[in-house]
Design an enzyme around this catalytic site. Structure first.
Site, PDB file in Angstrom:
ATOM      1  N   ASN A   9     -30.349 -38.047  77.610  1.00  0.00           N
ATOM      2  CA  ASN A   9     -29.182 -38.754  78.133  1.00  0.00           C
ATOM      3  C   ASN A   9     -28.260 -39.280  77.031  1.00  0.00           C
ATOM      4  O   ASN A   9     -27.359 -40.061  77.294  1.00  0.00           O
ATOM      5  CB  ASN A   9     -29.603 -39.880  79.067  1.00  0.00           C
ATOM      6  N   CYS A  10     -28.450 -38.826  75.804  1.00  0.00           N
ATOM      7  CA  CYS A  10     -27.630 -39.250  74.664  1.00  0.00           C
ATOM      8  C   CYS A  10     -26.405 -38.335  74.565  1.00  0.00           C
ATOM      9  O   CYS A  10     -26.544 -37.114  74.437  1.00  0.00           O
ATOM     10  CB  CYS A  10     -28.465 -39.180  73.390  1.00  0.00           C
ATOM     11  N   ASP A  11     -25.217 -38.915  74.616  1.00  0.00           N
ATOM     12  CA  ASP A  11     -23.982 -38.128  74.545  1.00  0.00           C
ATOM     13  C   ASP A  11     -23.867 -37.335  73.252  1.00  0.00           C
ATOM     14  O   ASP A  11     -23.430 -36.184  73.257  1.00  0.00           O
ATOM     15  CB  ASP A  11     -22.758 -39.033  74.701  1.00  0.00           C
TER      16      ASP A  11
END
Length: 104
Positions: A9-11
């Site tokens: 979920n890390c951009d």
């Protein structure tokens, strides 16, 4: 072979995955980071490997923050700055224009 250690979920990790081809993604929360990779990364990047702006870091007490970085990273892999990319034995930290130019 290229491996990317990060969070799903890390951009920033997602941006790197869009550019890189044929990459094995390893979620540090689910899979952790192999000790030998973590040791090599710490030897290469030192304290820059610890993300002191992360939510995990802010949740640690002062006494926990004073512990050796490798201990903390083994116990809390989400403290690692992301992404950590390994290609042909060479490590890259973060997703800067320089890293993208070298790997993309």
């Amino acid at each position: 072979m290229t491996r990317l250690f990060g969070l799903k979920n890390c951009d920033t990790c997602r941006k790197a995955l869009k550019v890189l081809n044929d990459v094995d993604f390893l979620d540090v929360r689910a899979d952790g980071v192999p000790p030998q990779v973590l040791e090599q990364a710490y030897a290469t990047f030192g304290d820059a490997l610890v993300n002191s702006r992360s939510t995990t870091w802010r949740g640690l007490s002062e006494s926990e923050r004073a512990r050796p970085a490798l201990e903390l990273l083994n116990e809390h892999p989400t403290l690692m700055k992301r992404p950590l990319i390994e290609r042909d034995g060479v490590l890259y930290l973060g997703w800067s224009a320089k890293v993208e130019a070298e790997l993309g």
